[in-house]
Design an enzyme around this catalytic site. Structure first.
Site, short mmCIF file in Angstrom:
data_model
loop_
_atom_site.label_atom_id
_atom_site.label_comp_id
_atom_site.label_asym_id
_atom_site.label_seq_id
_atom_site.Cartn_x
_atom_site.Cartn_y
_atom_site.Cartn_z
N GLY A 45 -51.16 -12.29 3.93
CA GLY A 45 -51.04 -11.01 3.24
C GLY A 45 -51.69 -9.92 4.07
O GLY A 45 -52.58 -10.18 4.87
N GLN A 50 -55.52 -1.79 5.81
CA GLN A 50 -56.04 -2.64 6.88
C GLN A 50 -55.53 -2.23 8.26
O GLN A 50 -56.07 -2.65 9.27
CB GLN A 50 -55.67 -4.11 6.63
CG GLN A 50 -56.41 -4.70 5.43
CD GLN A 50 -56.04 -6.15 5.24
OE1 GLN A 50 -55.05 -6.47 4.62
NE2 GLN A 50 -56.85 -7.05 5.79
N CYS A 94 -59.91 -12.98 4.97
CA CYS A 94 -59.28 -11.67 5.08
C CYS A 94 -59.13 -11.34 6.56
O CYS A 94 -60.05 -11.57 7.34
CB CYS A 94 -60.16 -10.63 4.39
SG CYS A 94 -59.49 -8.96 4.44
N LEU A 95 -57.98 -10.79 6.92
CA LEU A 95 -57.75 -10.45 8.34
C LEU A 95 -58.72 -9.37 8.81
O LEU A 95 -58.95 -9.23 10.01
CB LEU A 95 -56.30 -10.01 8.56
CG LEU A 95 -55.25 -11.12 8.37
CD1 LEU A 95 -53.84 -10.54 8.52
CD2 LEU A 95 -55.47 -12.26 9.35
N HIS A 136 -55.71 -10.15 -4.22
CA HIS A 136 -56.55 -9.78 -3.07
C HIS A 136 -55.97 -8.54 -2.38
O HIS A 136 -56.72 -7.61 -2.05
CB HIS A 136 -56.59 -10.99 -2.11
CG HIS A 136 -57.29 -10.77 -0.80
ND1 HIS A 136 -58.37 -11.51 -0.39
CD2 HIS A 136 -57.03 -9.88 0.21
CE1 HIS A 136 -58.76 -11.08 0.82
NE2 HIS A 136 -57.96 -10.11 1.19
N GLU A 137 -54.65 -8.53 -2.18
CA GLU A 137 -54.03 -7.39 -1.47
C GLU A 137 -54.07 -6.11 -2.31
O GLU A 137 -54.31 -5.02 -1.78
CB GLU A 137 -52.59 -7.72 -1.06
CG GLU A 137 -52.44 -8.92 -0.13
CD GLU A 137 -53.37 -8.91 1.07
OE1 GLU A 137 -53.71 -7.82 1.55
OE2 GLU A 137 -53.77 -10.00 1.51
N HIS A 140 -57.28 -4.38 -2.08
CA HIS A 140 -57.43 -3.55 -0.87
C HIS A 140 -57.01 -2.11 -1.15
O HIS A 140 -57.58 -1.17 -0.59
CB HIS A 140 -56.54 -4.08 0.26
CG HIS A 140 -57.19 -5.13 1.12
ND1 HIS A 140 -58.31 -4.89 1.87
CD2 HIS A 140 -56.87 -6.43 1.36
CE1 HIS A 140 -58.65 -5.99 2.54
NE2 HIS A 140 -57.79 -6.94 2.25
#
Ligand SMILES: [Zn+2]
Length: 172
Positions: A45, A50, A94-95, A136-137, A140
């Site tokens: 995701g 991000q 998380c990226l 989660h996304e 963000h």
């Protein structure tokens, strides 16, 4: 085109994002860039902030079956319409917080509404990993990271590790 992924801490990861008013070719190209960046990372995701773009746009693909066809989802202005009372705990990463993982408890299933790549309104229910990932996304887009669910001490420890990582990367 692949985009660089911001690493926490970064003020752009803490800001609430603005809804996308009208879909345009630029926004579609942005979504395609995000999918490319996500698959390349690799991740399941990615949210627009991000890559430093403060729009309500997320992409995800939680298909983990070996050899299965990709199932990319592009969501403009995603909204959680309903959440299950049952909870589920997953070890999240998380990226923007590389190599750090921690258990987060969230609703086990959610109903989500969004605009797809063509601007068509969609609604679907997600469970399991898909439910965790979509929550989660969407977090963000409200400037919230998975580490915000952790105890302060653990969160500070991870943040310090990321500050060190950023210093190292800046030095090259
Ligand atoms: Zn994330």
């Amino acid at each position: 085109m692949k985009r660089p992924i911001l690493i926490h801490p970064d003020p752009r990861l803490k800001k609430p994002c603005a809804p996308v008013p009208d879909l345009s070719d630029d926004l579609r190209a942005l979504a395609d860039d995000m999918l490319e960046t996500m698959y390349d990372a690799p991740g399941i995701g990615l949210a627009a902030p991000q890559i430093g773009v403060l729009h309500r746009l997320i992409v995800l693909d939680c298909e983990k079956e070996e050899g299965a066809a990709p199932r990319p989802l592009v969501m403009f202005n995603p909204q959680i319409l309903d959440s299950s009372a049952e909870l589920n705990t997953y070890e999240e990463g998380c990226l923007s917080i590389p190599d750090q993982f921690a258990d987060v408890t969230r609703p086990e299933a959610v109903r989500v509404g969004w605009l797809d790549r063509d601007g068509t309104p969609r609604e679907a229910e997600f469970d399991g990993l898909w439910a965790t990932c979509v929550q989660h996304e969407i977090d963000h887009l409200d400037g919230k990271l998975f580490i915000d669910y952790l105890k302060p001490l653990k969160r500070q420890m991870i943040t310090r590790k990321m500050q060190k990582l950023k210093r190292e990367r800046a030095r090259g």
